[in-house]
Design a protein around this motif. Structure first.
Motif, mmCIF file in Angstrom:
data_model
loop_
_atom_site.group_PDB
_atom_site.id
_atom_site.type_symbol
_atom_site.label_atom_id
_atom_site.label_comp_id
_atom_site.label_asym_id
_atom_site.label_seq_id
_atom_site.Cartn_x
_atom_site.Cartn_y
_atom_site.Cartn_z
ATOM 1 N N ASP A 540 0.968 -1.113 0.144
ATOM 2 C CA ASP A 540 0.036 -0.038 -0.028
ATOM 3 C C ASP A 540 0.742 1.286 -0.096
ATOM 4 O O ASP A 540 0.260 2.327 -0.250
ATOM 5 C CB ASP A 540 -1.150 -0.073 1.227
ATOM 6 N N LYS A 541 1.826 0.984 0.291
ATOM 7 C CA LYS A 541 3.056 2.118 0.236
ATOM 8 C C LYS A 541 3.818 2.543 -1.245
ATOM 9 O O LYS A 541 4.719 3.482 -1.015
ATOM 10 C CB LYS A 541 4.176 2.072 1.365
ATOM 11 N N HIS A 542 3.121 1.845 -2.140
ATOM 12 C CA HIS A 542 3.824 1.949 -3.377
ATOM 13 C C HIS A 542 2.676 2.284 -4.263
ATOM 14 O O HIS A 542 1.378 1.761 -3.901
ATOM 15 C CB HIS A 542 4.152 0.608 -4.026
ATOM 16 N N GLY A 543 2.903 3.180 -5.455
ATOM 17 C CA GLY A 543 2.022 3.514 -6.421
ATOM 18 C C GLY A 543 1.645 2.420 -7.461
ATOM 19 O O GLY A 543 2.262 1.434 -7.532
ATOM 20 N N HIS A 544 0.541 2.556 -8.010
ATOM 21 C CA HIS A 544 0.353 1.511 -9.082
ATOM 22 C C HIS A 544 1.019 1.439 -10.161
ATOM 23 O O HIS A 544 1.520 0.464 -10.848
ATOM 24 C CB HIS A 544 -1.303 2.164 -9.561
ATOM 25 N N GLY A 545 1.615 2.811 -10.422
ATOM 26 C CA GLY A 545 2.703 2.948 -11.687
ATOM 27 C C GLY A 545 3.869 2.165 -11.177
ATOM 28 O O GLY A 545 4.371 1.388 -12.245
ATOM 29 N N TYR A 546 4.506 2.245 -10.080
ATOM 30 C CA TYR A 546 5.622 1.469 -9.661
ATOM 31 C C TYR A 546 5.456 0.172 -9.999
ATOM 32 O O TYR A 546 6.082 -0.662 -10.170
ATOM 33 C CB TYR A 546 5.909 1.965 -8.156
ATOM 34 N N CYS A 547 3.958 -0.508 -9.400
ATOM 35 C CA CYS A 547 4.074 -1.947 -9.175
ATOM 36 C C CYS A 547 3.832 -2.492 -10.827
ATOM 37 O O CYS A 547 4.312 -3.674 -10.916
ATOM 38 C CB CYS A 547 2.941 -2.220 -8.259
ATOM 39 N N PHE A 548 3.174 -1.787 -11.511
ATOM 40 C CA PHE A 548 3.106 -2.061 -12.829
ATOM 41 C C PHE A 548 4.137 -2.074 -13.671
ATOM 42 O O PHE A 548 4.524 -2.984 -14.637
ATOM 43 C CB PHE A 548 1.805 -1.396 -13.643
ATOM 44 N N ALA A 549 5.122 -1.194 -13.348
ATOM 45 C CA ALA A 549 6.393 -1.079 -14.080
ATOM 46 C C ALA A 549 7.482 -2.199 -14.119
ATOM 47 O O ALA A 549 8.067 -2.606 -14.884
ATOM 48 C CB ALA A 549 7.059 0.366 -13.719
ATOM 49 N N MET A 550 7.118 -2.815 -12.669
ATOM 50 C CA MET A 550 7.967 -3.899 -12.632
ATOM 51 C C MET A 550 7.874 -4.962 -13.570
ATOM 52 O O MET A 550 8.479 -6.073 -13.662
ATOM 53 C CB MET A 550 7.726 -4.552 -11.123
ATOM 54 N N GLY A 551 6.809 -5.017 -14.335
ATOM 55 C CA GLY A 551 6.288 -6.145 -15.470
ATOM 56 C C GLY A 551 6.777 -5.606 -16.783
ATOM 57 O O GLY A 551 6.516 -6.454 -17.607
ATOM 58 N N LEU A 552 7.280 -4.412 -17.150
ATOM 59 C CA LEU A 552 7.526 -3.948 -18.332
ATOM 60 C C LEU A 552 8.559 -4.727 -19.101
ATOM 61 O O LEU A 552 8.377 -4.790 -20.354
ATOM 62 C CB LEU A 552 7.620 -2.389 -18.395
ATOM 63 N N PRO A 553 9.656 -5.087 -18.561
ATOM 64 C CA PRO A 553 10.492 -5.996 -19.279
ATOM 65 C C PRO A 553 9.754 -7.351 -19.734
ATOM 66 O O PRO A 553 10.679 -8.029 -20.752
ATOM 67 C CB PRO A 553 11.631 -6.443 -18.425
ATOM 68 N N PHE A 554 8.724 -7.768 -19.254
ATOM 69 C CA PHE A 554 8.241 -8.862 -19.673
ATOM 70 C C PHE A 554 7.116 -8.866 -20.423
ATOM 71 O O PHE A 554 6.698 -7.900 -21.007
ATOM 72 C CB PHE A 554 8.067 -9.786 -18.313
ATOM 73 N N ILE A 555 6.263 -9.978 -20.319
ATOM 74 C CA ILE A 555 4.681 -9.820 -20.763
ATOM 75 C C ILE A 555 3.919 -9.397 -19.612
ATOM 76 O O ILE A 555 3.834 -10.491 -18.860
ATOM 77 C CB ILE A 555 4.330 -10.955 -21.478
ATOM 78 N N PRO A 556 3.379 -8.164 -19.412
ATOM 79 C CA PRO A 556 2.592 -7.787 -18.457
ATOM 80 C C PRO A 556 1.270 -8.318 -18.357
ATOM 81 O O PRO A 556 0.467 -8.142 -19.251
ATOM 82 C CB PRO A 556 2.552 -6.247 -18.515
ATOM 83 N N VAL A 557 0.871 -8.869 -17.227
ATOM 84 C CA VAL A 557 -0.396 -9.467 -16.936
ATOM 85 C C VAL A 557 -0.957 -8.501 -15.828
ATOM 86 O O VAL A 557 -0.475 -8.643 -14.718
ATOM 87 C CB VAL A 557 -0.329 -11.069 -16.444
ATOM 88 N N PHE A 558 -2.011 -8.047 -16.095
ATOM 89 C CA PHE A 558 -2.901 -7.091 -15.171
ATOM 90 C C PHE A 558 -3.627 -8.115 -14.270
ATOM 91 O O PHE A 558 -4.874 -8.636 -14.537
ATOM 92 C CB PHE A 558 -3.880 -6.198 -15.873
ATOM 93 N N PHE A 559 -3.137 -8.640 -13.286
ATOM 94 C CA PHE A 559 -3.717 -9.643 -12.297
ATOM 95 C C PHE A 559 -4.613 -9.126 -11.313
ATOM 96 O O PHE A 559 -4.446 -9.221 -10.092
ATOM 97 C CB PHE A 559 -2.541 -10.493 -11.812
ATOM 98 N N GLN A 560 -5.757 -8.381 -11.852
ATOM 99 C CA GLN A 560 -6.400 -7.718 -10.776
ATOM 100 C C GLN A 560 -7.709 -7.182 -11.639
ATOM 101 O O GLN A 560 -7.800 -7.579 -12.867
ATOM 102 C CB GLN A 560 -5.720 -6.483 -10.394
ATOM 103 N N SER A 561 -8.583 -6.510 -10.891
ATOM 104 C CA SER A 561 -9.873 -6.144 -11.540
ATOM 105 C C SER A 561 -9.697 -4.713 -11.815
ATOM 106 O O SER A 561 -9.626 -3.816 -10.878
ATOM 107 C CB SER A 561 -11.122 -6.650 -10.696
ATOM 108 N N ALA A 562 -10.031 -4.257 -13.104
ATOM 109 C CA ALA A 562 -10.306 -2.892 -13.303
ATOM 110 C C ALA A 562 -11.455 -2.304 -12.759
ATOM 111 O O ALA A 562 -11.348 -0.922 -12.406
ATOM 112 C CB ALA A 562 -10.636 -2.601 -14.998
ATOM 113 N N GLN A 563 -12.240 -2.976 -12.290
ATOM 114 C CA GLN A 563 -13.637 -2.651 -11.465
ATOM 115 C C GLN A 563 -13.302 -2.126 -9.936
ATOM 116 O O GLN A 563 -14.091 -1.280 -9.281
ATOM 117 C CB GLN A 563 -14.693 -3.506 -11.354
#
Length: 684
Positions: A540-563
């Motif tokens: 919770d002390k990290h932003g969405h961008g930081y956590c999603f950016a950890m996947g950019l060297p790979f094939i990113p899987v949005f393992f969550q709900s947009a809702q």
């Protein structure tokens, strides 16, 4: 000298040097095959390998790095052939040459064009026929070898080794080799180092900081008087003052899962040998040739960094990426599971989710467990859609929002005819393959026969990701990647507790995976940091961008709900995904490497992307939560002394920096738990 040695070996066995078809030549761009008297030579333009024909078969007599003009050719007269099967094919066995042919191949379009060289031999006393197969990729730093074996009438598998065994010798446990598949004439009597490495199976059980995905063991000391036997590694790099030879077992072996007869590496006075046919004697049949595990032999320069690059270049020659098929951001519906996730496969949920995913920039909705009829219902379970109108409504919503569809399947429970029906009716672009169990050669053959049929039905419009979760023998990390990619760790927001997302754990494992594995062949799962149980995580002390950016060297899987995103999180992700999509094709074509420090929650860590010409790429850097340094020097790869033009992708600012002669460059990130996303090009 080598020609004389080969001639003496041939004559001593009563076989003339003319057994091979002298004067035979075949070329494909820089790749070539040539036969001169008793010597068979293949070359990619970067590596050359020579075999000598003798009474037992083919024996490697030379590996040469053509760019460095360095040759490895330790002569061992007691070695008569690159392969054996104790009790059947022995050092004194007589081989009969049948044929030799080289042809252009691309394995029906699944891999890059190459020369496939097949030398066909017969062992009458063992009642076995063997094809020695060599794949020669133009301009590749390595060569792939493989045995294919067929039984003759009268073959008896009884008493032949099925796998590595051990024996007790004065209280010491010694390894007893199984069938050998490869021999490399390396000299371990001179100064050298051996680096063994491998990745673990069941990545979902390796989420804490004490359970790294990567195991490495560096062995120093020479001469090597007795064999080192290493049964857990997938690869070994033998380094001679910064240059050397890397050997990789193309199999489903993992550090903690031996799999099906994957054997060992043996480094010793005779050179380097690789055992483990991947084919048990009882599996050798009379009606067809069956494949053994293959081996890669790769030359490199530039120490461990150079070995990583050479390995990744050969891996990409063997397992190409097809951007039109493989580039995607995937949403997997199991992400918000707690711990079950079948409710997120219901039609009403999906129809709400699809437009929100499209707004974020997600390319694919992959419906996980729960879409099929009678999930986990035994014989009543059918892998056809359980929705009243089948795929009609979901497909219409996907088409309206320009989102593609993917499906999860329990591969051993799904029928091929049902998968083909879904392929056509739902236009499935990616399949997540789960709950596999590959423990014999028939299982491998059937699995990939069916997968190839599906992929050929919609050529370059569908692919697979293979899930290595749990302890069962599955796919490993250097096998079957021509069909797509490997699905990485399940990462949850709440339950089960051991899968809860901790940002530095995720970054650490991603960082380790990128060392000896091509990142664009790995699907990584990216969780919502604001919904994670704070008893077990500081996400919770990290932003969405930081956590999603950890996947950019790979094939990113949005393992969550947009809702479940709040508006601020939605905008943060939408902005990053839009920036990423501007660069992802170029990033996808790069090789990525871990740089900085191993993530510990107080490190500077990240990734460097390098294009094939090494004149440009990207930096993706993370200043972790407890790090107190707003500026930090990082050692870069292959850029020592270079002047760089750098663009900050997030801000648009450009600047010039000089890399030090030892490869160091200082970067700045103003706040902890933040990241930097940079593009660079080499100016001089």
């Amino acid at each position: 000298m080598k020609k004389l040695i080969c001639l003496l070996l041939c004559l001593s066995g009563g076989i003339t040097a003319q057994t091979l078809p002298g004067g035979y030549n075949k070329k494909l761009k820089s790749a070539s095959v040539a036969v001169t008297d008793d010597t068979l030579t293949v070359s990619t333009g970067k590596i050359e390998r020579k075999w000598c024909w003798n009474e037992t078969g083919l024996k490697t007599i030379s590996i040469k790095d053509l760019l460095l003009n360095r040759e490895w050719e330790k002569e061992r007269p007691e070695i008569t052939c690159d392969w054996n099967l104790p009790g059947a094919i022995n050092p004194n066995s007589q081989a009969t040459f049948v044929s030799l042919e080289a042809r252009k191949s691309d394995d029906e379009g699944f891999i890059n064009p190459h020369l496939e060289l097949i030398t066909y031999l017969r062992y009458d006393s063992a009642r076995l026929e063997v094809q020695h197969v060599v794949w020669v990729f133009p301009d590749a730093p390595g060569i792939r070898t493989q045995l294919r074996v067929k039984a003759m009438d009268g073959f008896n598998p009884e008493g032949l080794p099925e796998k590595e065994t051990t024996r007790n010798y004065y209280g010491h446990t010694l390894s007893v080799p199984s069938g050998q598949t490869e021999y490399v004439p390396l000299d371990f009597s001179v100064k050298n180092e051996r680096l063994y490495w491998g990745y673990y199976n069941n990545p979902g059980a390796r989420h804490d900081q004490s359970r790294d995905m990567l195991k490495e063991e560096r062995v120093v000391g020479y001469p090597v008087f007795q064999d080192e036997d290493i049964n857990w590694a997938s690869g070994v790099g033998v380094d001679y003052d910064g240059n050397g030879v890397c050997v990789v077992k193309e199999s489903h072996k993992c550090v903690n899962q031996q799999g099906h007869n994957t054997g060992s590496f043996y480094a010793g006075p005779k050179g380097l040998s690789v055992t483990g046919w991947g084919l048990q004697p009882k599996e050798i049949v009379t009606d067809r040739f069956r494949e053994c595990w293959a081996t890669w032999t790769i030359v490199y320069e530039g120490g461990n960094d150079g070995m990583q690059l050479a390995l990744k270049r050969f891996d990409r020659a063997r397992y190409p990426v097809f951007p039109e098929r493989d580039i995607m951001i995937i949403n997997d519906t199991w992400g918000p599971a707690d711990p079950g996730g079948a409710q997120f496969a219901k039609e009403d949920y999906l129809l709400k989710e699809i437009p929100l995913l499209a707004d974020l920039g997600v390319d694919v909705l992959r419906i996980d467990d729960g879409w099929q009829i009678n999930p986990w219902g035994g014989e009543k379970e059918v892998f056809l859609p359980s929705y009243p109108d089948q795929w009609k409504n979901i497909k219409a919503a996907c088409e309206k929002n320009k989102v593609d569809l993917g499906l999860w399947i329990a591969i051993r429970r799904a029928k091929q005819k049902d998968l083909l029906w879904n392929l056509e009716d739902a236009n499935v672009v990616t399949w997540k393959v789960d709950f596999d169990h590959l423990n014999n050669r028939e299982a491998f053959e059937n699995r990939f026969k069916n997968i190839r049929e599906i992929m050929k039905r919609r050529w370059m419009k569908t692919q697979f990701s293979f899930c290595p979760e749990y302890d069962d023998p599955r796919y490993g990390w250097y096998y079957a990647k021509e069909y797509g990619s490997i699905y990485f760790q399940n990462i949850q927001e709440a339950l089960p507790e051991h899968l809860i997302m901790v940002p530095y754990h995720v970054l650490r494992q991603h960082w380790l995976m990128s060392k000896y594995f091509n990142s664009n062949k790995l699907q990584v799962l990216l969780q919502n940091p604001k919904r994670v149980d704070t008893r077990y995580s500081d996400a919770d002390k990290h932003g969405h961008g930081y956590c999603f950016a950890m996947g950019l060297p790979f094939i990113p899987v949005f393992f969550q709900s947009a809702q479940y995103l709040d508006e601020a999180g939605r905008q943060e992700l939408k902005s990053l995904i839009a920036l990423y999509k501007e660069h992802r094709k170029e990033m996808f074509d790069c090789y990525s490497f871990p740089i900085g420090e191993t993530p510990t929650n107080e490190a500077w860590a990240g990734f460097q992307f390098i294009n094939d010409k090494q004149d440009g790429g990207y930096f993706l850097l993370f200043r972790e939560l407890h790090n107190q340094q707003p500026a930090h020097e990082i050692r870069l790869k292959f850029l020592a002394g270079k002047k760089l033009g750098i663009t900050d992708i997030r801000t648009g600012k450009t600047f010039t920096k000089q890399v030090s002669p030892d490869g160091m460059l200082e970067f700045e990130i103003g706040n902890p738990a933040d990241y930097s996303y940079l593009k660079y090009n080499v100016l001089e």
